[in-house]
Design a protein around this motif. Structure first.
Motif, mmCIF file in Angstrom:
data_model
loop_
_atom_site.group_PDB
_atom_site.id
_atom_site.type_symbol
_atom_site.label_atom_id
_atom_site.label_comp_id
_atom_site.label_asym_id
_atom_site.label_seq_id
_atom_site.Cartn_x
_atom_site.Cartn_y
_atom_site.Cartn_z
ATOM 1 N N SER A 289 0.808 -1.213 0.000
ATOM 2 C CA SER A 289 0.000 0.000 0.000
ATOM 3 C C SER A 289 0.846 1.271 0.000
ATOM 4 N N GLY A 290 2.142 1.132 0.290
ATOM 5 C CA GLY A 290 3.013 2.292 0.364
ATOM 6 C C GLY A 290 3.162 2.820 1.779
ATOM 7 N N ARG A 291 2.408 2.281 2.702
ATOM 8 C CA ARG A 291 2.483 2.671 4.109
ATOM 9 C C ARG A 291 3.361 1.670 4.864
ATOM 10 N N PRO A 292 3.909 2.054 6.002
ATOM 11 C CA PRO A 292 4.695 1.103 6.789
ATOM 12 C C PRO A 292 3.833 -0.086 7.225
ATOM 13 N N GLY A 293 4.345 -1.266 6.978
ATOM 14 C CA GLY A 293 3.603 -2.478 7.327
ATOM 15 C C GLY A 293 2.470 -2.770 6.374
ATOM 16 N N GLY A 294 2.495 -2.193 5.190
ATOM 17 C CA GLY A 294 1.380 -2.325 4.254
ATOM 18 C C GLY A 294 1.532 -3.435 3.235
ATOM 19 N N LEU A 295 2.421 -4.401 3.486
ATOM 20 C CA LEU A 295 2.623 -5.503 2.556
ATOM 21 C C LEU A 295 1.530 -6.550 2.744
ATOM 22 N N THR A 296 0.860 -6.918 1.652
ATOM 23 C CA THR A 296 -0.162 -7.957 1.687
ATOM 24 C C THR A 296 0.302 -9.097 0.800
ATOM 25 N N VAL A 297 0.361 -10.293 1.358
ATOM 26 C CA VAL A 297 0.813 -11.474 0.634
ATOM 27 C C VAL A 297 -0.350 -12.443 0.551
ATOM 28 N N GLU A 298 -0.544 -13.009 -0.644
ATOM 29 C CA GLU A 298 -1.673 -13.900 -0.870
ATOM 30 C C GLU A 298 -1.217 -15.068 -1.741
ATOM 31 N N THR A 299 -1.694 -16.272 -1.471
ATOM 32 C CA THR A 299 -1.330 -17.419 -2.290
ATOM 33 C C THR A 299 -2.217 -17.496 -3.522
ATOM 34 N N PHE A 300 -1.848 -18.389 -4.435
ATOM 35 C CA PHE A 300 -2.607 -18.552 -5.677
ATOM 36 C C PHE A 300 -4.029 -18.998 -5.400
ATOM 37 N N THR A 301 -4.211 -19.943 -4.487
ATOM 38 C CA THR A 301 -5.551 -20.483 -4.245
ATOM 39 C C THR A 301 -6.490 -19.431 -3.671
ATOM 40 N N THR A 302 -6.007 -18.627 -2.732
ATOM 41 C CA THR A 302 -6.884 -17.614 -2.136
ATOM 42 C C THR A 302 -7.214 -16.508 -3.127
ATOM 43 N N LEU A 303 -6.215 -16.104 -3.941
ATOM 44 C CA LEU A 303 -6.481 -15.061 -4.939
ATOM 45 C C LEU A 303 -7.411 -15.586 -6.027
ATOM 46 N N ASN A 304 -7.256 -16.849 -6.407
ATOM 47 C CA ASN A 304 -8.108 -17.427 -7.441
ATOM 48 C C ASN A 304 -9.547 -17.570 -6.957
ATOM 49 N N GLN A 305 -9.749 -17.805 -5.678
ATOM 50 C CA GLN A 305 -11.109 -17.875 -5.136
ATOM 51 C C GLN A 305 -11.722 -16.481 -5.021
ATOM 52 N N ARG A 306 -10.893 -15.517 -4.600
ATOM 53 C CA ARG A 306 -11.392 -14.171 -4.351
ATOM 54 C C ARG A 306 -11.584 -13.376 -5.637
ATOM 55 N N MET A 307 -10.570 -13.339 -6.499
ATOM 56 C CA MET A 307 -10.606 -12.573 -7.749
ATOM 57 C C MET A 307 -9.897 -13.378 -8.838
ATOM 58 N N PRO A 308 -10.599 -14.302 -9.503
ATOM 59 C CA PRO A 308 -9.930 -15.165 -10.479
ATOM 60 C C PRO A 308 -9.395 -14.425 -11.705
ATOM 61 N N ASN A 309 -9.913 -13.257 -12.004
ATOM 62 C CA ASN A 309 -9.433 -12.506 -13.164
ATOM 63 C C ASN A 309 -8.026 -11.961 -12.938
ATOM 64 N N LYS A 310 -7.702 -11.621 -11.697
ATOM 65 C CA LYS A 310 -6.410 -11.008 -11.378
ATOM 66 C C LYS A 310 -5.249 -11.946 -11.665
ATOM 67 N N VAL A 311 -5.463 -13.252 -11.543
ATOM 68 C CA VAL A 311 -4.390 -14.215 -11.778
ATOM 69 C C VAL A 311 -3.947 -14.151 -13.232
ATOM 70 N N VAL A 312 -4.890 -14.181 -14.145
ATOM 71 C CA VAL A 312 -4.566 -14.139 -15.575
ATOM 72 C C VAL A 312 -4.038 -12.758 -15.959
ATOM 73 N N GLU A 313 -4.660 -11.710 -15.443
ATOM 74 C CA GLU A 313 -4.218 -10.353 -15.765
ATOM 75 C C GLU A 313 -2.785 -10.108 -15.301
ATOM 76 N N HIS A 314 -2.454 -10.567 -14.107
ATOM 77 C CA HIS A 314 -1.114 -10.386 -13.556
ATOM 78 C C HIS A 314 -0.083 -11.119 -14.413
ATOM 79 N N SER A 315 -0.435 -12.308 -14.863
ATOM 80 C CA SER A 315 0.483 -13.112 -15.662
ATOM 81 C C SER A 315 0.723 -12.493 -17.037
ATOM 82 N N VAL A 316 -0.322 -12.045 -17.695
ATOM 83 C CA VAL A 316 -0.178 -11.466 -19.041
ATOM 84 C C VAL A 316 0.506 -10.105 -18.964
ATOM 85 N N LYS A 317 0.184 -9.310 -17.954
ATOM 86 C CA LYS A 317 0.776 -7.981 -17.827
ATOM 87 C C LYS A 317 2.291 -8.056 -17.649
#
Length: 143
Positions: free
Chosen positions: A78-106
């Motif tokens: 987020s740019g703030r101290p302690g603002g790092l968010t880490v997420e695994t493939f399975t949780t991101l794919n359940q939450r926002m499946p479009n982001k996985v493909v978009e991140h890979s192609v980008k």
């Protein structure tokens, strides 16, 4: 002098529809990036937009090989101290499946203004419903 400059206004927009169901993420992403850049076209010029739009459907059913399903991490800050968010493939794919493909192609597109313009020509949907029927997309299967 022989110049190979092609005006982008004269090029027609092409729309392609790709079904990502049971496809490998990396192999699909590389082929999509190649299509977006227009490298398969005989009039390919690296600095000109190819006017190719790609619609990807069923992104929630994409495959990933090996243990990457549990070990692959997506990080954002987020740019703030302690603002790092880490997420695994399975949780991101359940939450926002479009982001996985978009991140890979980008990541496979050029890191400049042309790359950002090409990324806007990519449309990803988690199921098989999309609002681009009026453009009459051509369905293609990538090997």
């Amino acid at each position: 002098m022989n110049k190979t400059y092609i005006k982008t206004q004269r090029k027609k927009h092409k729309w392609y529809l790709i079904d990502a169901k049971n496809r490998n993420l990396g192999r699909l992403s590389t082929r999509i990036a190649i299509l977006l850049k227009g490298k398969k076209s005989p009039e390919y010029v690296p600095y000109i937009n190819s006017n190719i739009h790609i619609i990807i459907i069923n992104s929630q059913f994409i495959n990933i090989t090996g243990k990457k399903k549990y070990q692959k991490m997506y990080k954002k800050h987020s740019g703030r101290p302690g603002g790092l968010t880490v997420e695994t493939f399975t949780t991101l794919n359940q939450r926002m499946p479009n982001k996985v493909v978009e991140h890979s192609v980008k990541g496979m597109l050029p890191k400049n203004a042309l790359g950002r313009q090409l990324f806007r020509q990519l449309k990803v949907y988690s199921n098989d419903i999309h609002p681009h029927r009026a453009q009459k997309p051509e369905t293609i299967t990538l090997y």
